[in-house]
Design an enzyme around this catalytic site. Structure first.
Site, PDB file in Angstrom:
ATOM      1  N   SER A 248     -53.583-160.754  -3.508  1.00  0.00           N
ATOM      2  CA  SER A 248     -53.072-159.635  -2.733  1.00  0.00           C
ATOM      3  C   SER A 248     -51.570-159.577  -2.826  1.00  0.00           C
ATOM      4  CB  SER A 248     -53.514-159.765  -1.276  1.00  0.00           C
ATOM      5  OG  SER A 248     -52.440-160.214  -0.484  1.00  0.00           O
ATOM      6  N   LYS A 249     -51.045-158.416  -2.467  1.00  0.00           N
ATOM      7  CA  LYS A 249     -49.603-158.256  -2.602  1.00  0.00           C
ATOM      8  C   LYS A 249     -48.865-159.219  -1.688  1.00  0.00           C
ATOM      9  CE  LYS A 249     -48.827-154.449   0.629  1.00  0.00           C
ATOM     10  NZ  LYS A 249     -50.017-154.258   1.373  1.00  0.00           N
ATOM     11  N   ARG A 250     -49.575-159.697  -0.685  1.00  0.00           N
ATOM     12  CA  ARG A 250     -48.925-160.639   0.233  1.00  0.00           C
ATOM     13  C   ARG A 250     -48.476-161.924  -0.474  1.00  0.00           C
ATOM     14  NH1 ARG A 250     -53.041-161.614   4.149  1.00  0.00           N
ATOM     15  NH2 ARG A 250     -54.188-159.987   3.080  1.00  0.00           N
TER      16      ARG A 250
END
Ligand code: GLU
Length: 478
Positions: A248-250
């Site tokens: 995920s972009k996290r």
């Protein structure tokens, strides 16, 4: 019926690899079946507006080689392709759905909705406004009371459909809630807009992430209420960073652009992500876009989560680099060479070929060539080579011979340097390997370098080669 697929990203400002994979499968499926591939921008969440975000989508798709037949910047017969420009269309269909009993006005205040919160803080709407009379509704609308439009999900029953990857999906309506279709600002939510647009744009195959698997029965209720044909559904497995965490972009490492900046080639990234959830029948790994189109089939798409494997992506990227011509490699390597300590001091066309088979990603280039500029006092033990039977005593004699040889040649190209050093070895009773090995240390002060002494001398040029040989002679005689 002509196949029509669509990629429908929200403009968030970056292109996540998961999104890129969805786009790719939409593209491959459309091309494989002689269909159309459409780009639609889902920007109805105006609070999340990011400047320049749609451009990121256009450029990523273009860089990845996925040409769309219709889209905001290329036009088409089903536009506009940006949802915020379709407000009236959604309004019209929302009203129609209300008339058909599939949706209703809801005037509940924030305060009232607060009271519906359960222990976990989730609000499940209680269909309160479904009981308003026609007159009450009209009065409120005349009075300008803010409202939303909600979907009217039957209290009982089961929604079932066939997904091309996950098989039969059944969801009990009691698990679904009366989601908002039109917000107070008059714009639709994804839940509504996706159905209206997919229908109006003639989408035959909806390809998207598995997070939409269980809400699809809600969308089907709308297709059914309008009397529209449901599309075929193809939900894709999640891409995982490891066994438990989604990529995920996290984690800050899952954007197409970032990978390109790290020195991966767009075509290698696209090839790699194709394999995240799909396996061609012949198990091919390195494939051109045309080969992927030819081999793509939905039976090869798996429902098991795909694990993103950095090492494999690096390997594949290295294979792409190796397969390039010297000219192609030079063009992609040039900015990285220029960004190294070496800069533009030497002829970078001579440096590039040394790197082609020695890096997997382009950002490794500076580290591999910085040594060219890091010539300084080194240990004389580097001249010791057991197998070649060389050492610093031999170097004391051989380095001056190398100096004289290189000093005497005018054409400083590969063949001339190589021939003259080999002749020098033969004439003085050494093996060429010994002379070349000693020359490498004397020219670089390093034990190993990408490329041998001939390439090194050629890159450095006559003047710099002689300067270094002189430095090494002085060091040997200290
Ligand atoms: N805008 C949605 C997303 O970005 C699209 C989902 C779909 O393809 O229907 O997740």
């Amino acid at each position: 019926m002509k196949v029509r697929t669509r990629f429908a990203p929200s403009p968030t400002g970056f292109m996540h690899l998961g999104g890129m994979r969805t786009a790719l499968y939409c593209y491959l499926y459309a091309r494989k079946n002689g269909g159309d591939f459409i780009l639609r921008i889902e920007d109805t969440d105006q609070e999340r507006f990011v400047e320049g975000a749609t451009e990121v989508i256009y450029s990523s798709l273009k860089e990845g080689g996925m040409t769309y037949d219709e889209g905001p910047d290329v036009g088409g017969n089903y536009g506009p392709y940006i949802q915020s420009q379709r407000k009236e269309i959604y309004q019209k269909y929302a009203k129609e759905l209300i008339e058909k009993g599939g949706a209703y006005y809801c005037f509940c205040t924030k305060e009232r909705l607060e009271t519906l919160k359960d222990d976990l803080g989730n609000t499940r709407y209680d269909k309160h406004c479904l009981n308003l009379s026609k007159e009450e509704i009209e009065q409120k609308l005349r009075d300008g009371v803010p409202y939303v439009i909600r979907q009217n999900i039957p209290k009982v029953g089961v929604g079932t459909y066939e997904d091309a990857v996950y098989g039969t999906i059944s969801v009990d309506f009691s698990e679904l809630e009366d989601n908002i279709l039109i917000k107070t600002d008059g714009l639709p939510t994804y839940n509504f807009a996706n159905v209206i647009d997919d229908h109006l744009m003639g989408i035959t195959h909806v390809i998207r992430g598995s997070e939409y698997l269980s809400s699809t029965p809600k969308y089907n209720l709308m297709y059914d209420a309008f009397g529209w044909e449901r599309p075929c559904y193809i939900h894709l497995p999640p891409i995982m960073k490891d066994a438990t965490r989604k990529l995920s972009k996290r984690y800050g490492d899952a954007n197409f652009d970032d990978f390109v900046k790290k020195g991966y080639l767009p075509q290698a990234i696209v090839n790699y992500i194709a394999l995240l959830g799909w396996c061609p029948k012949d198990n091919s790994e390195k494939m051109t876009m045309d080969e992927m189109i030819e081999k793509f089939s939905l039976d090869g798409v798996s429902k098991s989560p795909a694990i993103f494997d950095d090492v494999k992506l690096r390997w594949l990227n290295g294979e792409y680099l190796k397969a390039m011509t010297d000219e192609e490699f030079y063009n992609v390597a040039k900015p990285y060479i220029e960004a190294s300590k070496v800069g533009t001091k030497y002829d970078n066309r001579l440096i590039a070929p040394l790197l082609k088979t020695r890096v997997e990603i382009l950002s490794e280039i500076p580290d591999k060539i910085n040594f060219l500029e890091e010539f300084e006092e080194y240990s004389l033990d580097l001249y010791y080579h057991k197998k070649m039977k060389t050492d610093k005593e031999m170097a004391k004699v051989v380095v001056p011979l190398i100096y004289k040889t290189l000093e005497s040649i005018d054409t400083f190209d590969h063949d001339t340097i190589y021939t003259s050093l080999s002749n020098c070895a033969q004439e003085n009773g050494y093996k060429s390997g010994q002379v070349l090995g000693i020359a490498r240390v004397a020219l670089s002060g390093k034990e190993v370098t990408p490329g041998g002494s001939v390439e090194l001398a050629q890159i450095l040029g006559k003047q710099e080669s002689l300067r270094r040989l002189q430095f090494s002679m002085d060091l040997l005689n200290k």
